[in-house]
Design an enzyme around this catalytic site. Structure first.
Site, PDB file in Angstrom:
ATOM      1  N   GLU A 187      -9.325   3.575   2.614  1.00 10.24           N
ATOM      2  CA  GLU A 187      -8.631   3.805   1.053  1.00 10.24           C
ATOM      3  C   GLU A 187      -7.738   2.773   0.811  1.00 10.24           C
ATOM      4  O   GLU A 187      -7.514   2.237  -0.295  1.00 10.24           O
ATOM      5  CB  GLU A 187      -8.402   5.069   0.751  1.00 10.24           C
ATOM      6  CG  GLU A 187      -6.903   5.295   1.027  1.00 10.24           C
ATOM      7  CD  GLU A 187      -6.541   5.093   2.636  1.00 10.24           C
ATOM      8  OE1 GLU A 187      -7.372   5.382   3.481  1.00 10.24           O
ATOM      9  OE2 GLU A 187      -5.309   5.139   2.906  1.00 10.24           O
ATOM     10  N   ARG A 205      -7.338  -0.451   1.432  1.00  5.38           N
ATOM     11  CA  ARG A 205      -7.895  -1.612   0.862  1.00  5.38           C
ATOM     12  C   ARG A 205      -8.296  -1.493  -0.576  1.00  5.38           C
ATOM     13  O   ARG A 205      -8.477  -2.489  -1.437  1.00  5.38           O
ATOM     14  CB  ARG A 205      -9.083  -2.362   1.619  1.00  5.38           C
ATOM     15  CG  ARG A 205     -10.193  -1.258   1.684  1.00  5.38           C
ATOM     16  CD  ARG A 205     -11.200  -1.851   3.055  1.00  5.38           C
ATOM     17  NE  ARG A 205     -10.498  -1.010   4.108  1.00  5.38           N
ATOM     18  CZ  ARG A 205     -10.878  -1.106   5.456  1.00  5.38           C
ATOM     19  NH1 ARG A 205     -12.182  -1.956   5.701  1.00  5.38           N
ATOM     20  NH2 ARG A 205     -10.232  -0.565   6.484  1.00  5.38           N
ATOM     21  N   ASP A 247     -12.110   7.031   4.162  1.00  7.26           N
ATOM     22  CA  ASP A 247     -10.899   6.816   4.877  1.00  7.26           C
ATOM     23  C   ASP A 247     -10.331   5.410   5.004  1.00  7.26           C
ATOM     24  O   ASP A 247      -9.172   5.152   5.324  1.00  7.26           O
ATOM     25  CB  ASP A 247     -10.813   7.585   6.134  1.00  7.26           C
ATOM     26  CG  ASP A 247      -9.298   7.686   7.044  1.00  7.26           C
ATOM     27  OD1 ASP A 247      -8.398   7.497   6.241  1.00  7.26           O
ATOM     28  OD2 ASP A 247      -9.546   7.701   8.197  1.00  7.26           O
ATOM     29  N   ASP A 303      -2.370  10.572   3.496  1.00 10.62           N
ATOM     30  CA  ASP A 303      -3.975   9.981   3.575  1.00 10.62           C
ATOM     31  C   ASP A 303      -4.582  11.187   4.625  1.00 10.62           C
ATOM     32  O   ASP A 303      -4.327  11.036   5.815  1.00 10.62           O
ATOM     33  CB  ASP A 303      -4.027   8.756   4.315  1.00 10.62           C
ATOM     34  CG  ASP A 303      -5.330   8.071   4.593  1.00 10.62           C
ATOM     35  OD1 ASP A 303      -6.124   8.940   4.081  1.00 10.62           O
ATOM     36  OD2 ASP A 303      -5.723   7.110   5.351  1.00 10.62           O
ATOM     37  N   ASP A 309       1.724   6.557   5.352  1.00 12.30           N
ATOM     38  CA  ASP A 309       0.703   5.726   4.901  1.00 12.30           C
ATOM     39  C   ASP A 309       1.351   4.860   3.676  1.00 12.30           C
ATOM     40  O   ASP A 309       0.447   4.113   3.137  1.00 12.30           O
ATOM     41  CB  ASP A 309      -0.785   6.334   4.761  1.00 12.30           C
ATOM     42  CG  ASP A 309      -1.724   5.328   5.031  1.00 12.30           C
ATOM     43  OD1 ASP A 309      -1.417   4.424   5.763  1.00 12.30           O
ATOM     44  OD2 ASP A 309      -3.004   5.802   4.549  1.00 12.30           O
ATOM     45  N   LYS A 328      -9.916  12.907   8.278  1.00  9.85           N
ATOM     46  CA  LYS A 328      -9.207  12.759   9.770  1.00  9.85           C
ATOM     47  C   LYS A 328      -9.354  13.882  10.611  1.00  9.85           C
ATOM     48  O   LYS A 328      -9.126  14.956  10.204  1.00  9.85           O
ATOM     49  CB  LYS A 328      -7.829  12.151   9.551  1.00  9.85           C
ATOM     50  CG  LYS A 328      -7.721  10.901   8.971  1.00  9.85           C
ATOM     51  CD  LYS A 328      -6.449  10.357   8.726  1.00  9.85           C
ATOM     52  CE  LYS A 328      -6.195   9.132   8.030  1.00  9.85           C
ATOM     53  NZ  LYS A 328      -6.586   8.004   8.629  1.00  9.85           N
ATOM     54  N   LYS A 380       0.846  -1.183   0.050  1.00  8.59           N
ATOM     55  CA  LYS A 380       0.075   0.094  -0.152  1.00  8.59           C
ATOM     56  C   LYS A 380       0.961   1.161  -0.137  1.00  8.59           C
ATOM     57  O   LYS A 380       1.800   1.291   0.744  1.00  8.59           O
ATOM     58  CB  LYS A 380      -0.882   0.076   1.110  1.00  8.59           C
ATOM     59  CG  LYS A 380      -1.691   1.518   1.370  1.00  8.59           C
ATOM     60  CD  LYS A 380      -2.449   1.474   2.784  1.00  8.59           C
ATOM     61  CE  LYS A 380      -2.852   2.914   2.983  1.00  8.59           C
ATOM     62  NZ  LYS A 380      -3.828   2.917   4.130  1.00  8.59           N
TER      63      LYS A 380
HETATM   64 ZN    ZN Z   1      -4.692   4.724   4.743  1.00  6.81          ZN
HETATM   65 MN    MN Z   2      -7.203   5.877   5.329  1.00  2.28          MN
END
Ligand code: ZN
Ligand code: MN
Length: 495
Positions: free
Chosen positions: A345, A347, A343, A266, A284, A273, A261
């Protein structure tokens, strides 16, 4: 990087000033090398006065007496005999931290009563290299922090079989190169490292013989990667998918595959967030960093394996064009996804990368790494990473590799009752199952994209960054996973 060590191995050290480091177990009367650097017997006296008992990773720092061949002597305690690989790394890290205010040091590695192998000498040296890392690219005032010697230090490691140690050390250098690359990528600020810039870093692995393709938005659109592209659409920076291939095995051997990933930043998107701590979301992309670091290691040490590294690189931003909660996207697999929470995201990025990997390469297994959920940090803190898998053997191999490198994994459950939590009213699935079992439902989401291929998902949200500093890591970005996966490959997948 600040402190640079130029490490060499020798049967003996020519001492003329500088620092001598000696190792000692609790049971040994005196450390190796004592007779060379300490004919006057000051170590025994200093140990008595300081009540130094050679407890694990303790140190005794002595100013050498007039007429000695060195200026300072440091004795490092190893505790009791029976040291693990990780103990040798820690010893190297502890030694590295003591090397300051000097440009040369000799380390006497052969401890009485321990039969130090070449491998252990190389592990010690690896600990030194990992400890020496620091990220100070953006500090314009270098200061005179004594932990940061400005120039390189010549280190001679004194050991019985220097030729064998030097050979083993080539692997240590490869590993340190990959871990430190992963740390750099995680530590870089998000304005500097966007998807395009990250892809360029991956492309640099071509110098090591890795084949690297960079897929642009247009190509991903053609492949139908609607889930990944949905995340990227709120950012002015275009997404990239980097495909790295290391062909060190036989031509006909099916590859093993690692997927990361790479959300370069993010914000959460429209499901934004809170402000506090959001700066940490530059990390991230820790999964993508680990995969890139691993490919670096495999190529650097010319590993006899065919390996694929795929990283999905996007930025998750709120914008007039950002995806909304309620949007339904179609993944490359054809399965549709209702986006409940923008959020969640990671996956969405991984599901297309996993499907693409499986479809194109038919790998022996897929292991994905991701800073995927806050829930895994709640469950396991920053001690263990979460391990989710559809394959007991792969799972056991990973757990064992993690114990050996001290990158610990804890296997979490999967099951139908969890899987149904991501069924959606309007689409084939939704991207969030809510608060309960948040890490597990995230894993189930990924599992819907791996078919029958042996697969493991490592949720490294608690371990890739901000984990406690220790003997071999002083960096915010830890490089977690690189050594672990290299160990997995070394132990089970090389010809
Ligand atoms: Zn993330
Ligand atoms: Mn996220």
């Amino acid at each position: 990087m600040s402190a640079k060590f130029e490490i060499s191995f020798s049967k003996s050290a020519k001492l003329n000033g500088g620092l001598a480091i000696l190792l000692k177990t609790i049971d040994a009367d005196s450390p190796a090398g004592a007779e060379t650097v300490d004919p006057a017997g000051v170590i025994a006296k200093a140990a008595r006065i300081a009540r130094f008992s050679a407890k694990s990773m303790s140190a005794l720092d002595i100013v050498a007496p007039e007429g000695a061949s060195v200026e300072r002597i440091v004795v490092i305690g190893l505790g009791k005999a029976g040291l693990t690989t990780h103990d040798w790394l820690k010893a190297g890290g502890t030694a590295a931290a003591r090397i300051k205010n000097t440009d040369k040091a000799a380390v006497f590695i052969d401890v009485p009563a321990l039969e130090t192998s070449a491998r252990e000498a190389a592990d010690f040296a690896l600990g030194m290299l990992l400890r020496a890392y620091s990220f100070d690219t953006y500090k314009t005032k270098k200061g005179d922090d004594e932990e940061k010697p400005a120039k390189s230090v010549k280190v001679t490691i004194v050991t019985a079989d220097p030729a064998a140690a030097k050979k083993a050390f080539a692997d240590s250098e490869a590993i340190a190169g990959g871990v430190n690359l992963a740390r750099d990528l995680v530590n870089e600020p998000p304005n500097v490292l966007g998807p395009v810039e990250f892809a360029a870093k991956a492309k640099e692995l071509e110098k090591l013989g890795v084949e690297v393709e960079i897929l642009t938005e247009k190509e991903m659109r053609r492949l139908g990667m609607g889930a990944l592209l949905g995340v990227a659409q709120g950012s002015v920076r275009p997404p990239r998918l980097a495909v790295m291939q290391w062909k060190g095995g036989k031509g006909k051997d099916r590859p093993i595959a690692f997927i990361g990933k790479g959300v370069v930043f993010d914000t959460g998107g429209i499901s934004i967030k809170p402000a506090a701590g959001m700066e940490d979301m530059k990390g991230d992309m820790g999964g993508a960093a680990a995969v890139t670091g691993l490919m670096h290691v495999l190529a650097s040490r010319n590993a006899a394996v065919n390996a694929i590294g795929i990283i999905g690189l996007v930025e998750n931003m709120p914008d007039g064009n950002a995806q909304r909660p309620g949007d339904i996207v179609t993944s490359m697999s054809g399965q549709t996804i209702e986006v409940i929470n923008t959020d969640a995201e990671g996956r969405l990025v991984l599901c297309d990368a996993l499907w693409y990997c499986n479809d194109r390469f038919n790998p022996r297994f897929m292991i994905n790494l991701a800073t995927l959920t806050g829930a895994i940090v709640v469950a396991l803190g920053n001690v263990h990473a979460g391990l989710f898998s559809n394959d007991d053997q792969l799972s056991a191999q990973l757990t064992a590799a993690g114990l050996s490198t001290n990158e610990k994994l804890w296997r979490m459950p999967l099951g139908k009752d969890y899987d149904k939590l991501i069924d959606s009213k309007f689409a084939d699935m939704k991207n969030s199952g809510g608060r309960q079992a948040g890490s597990i439902t995230a894993a189930h989401f990924l599992k819907r994209f791996v078919q029958d291929t042996p697969w493991a998902h490592l949720d490294i949200a608690g371990t890739a960054m901000g984990s406690p500093q220790d003997e071999i890591n002083q960096s915010w970005g830890s490089g977690f996973g690189v050594r672990l996966l290299d160990e997995l490959v070394r132990a089970h997948y090389e010809a």
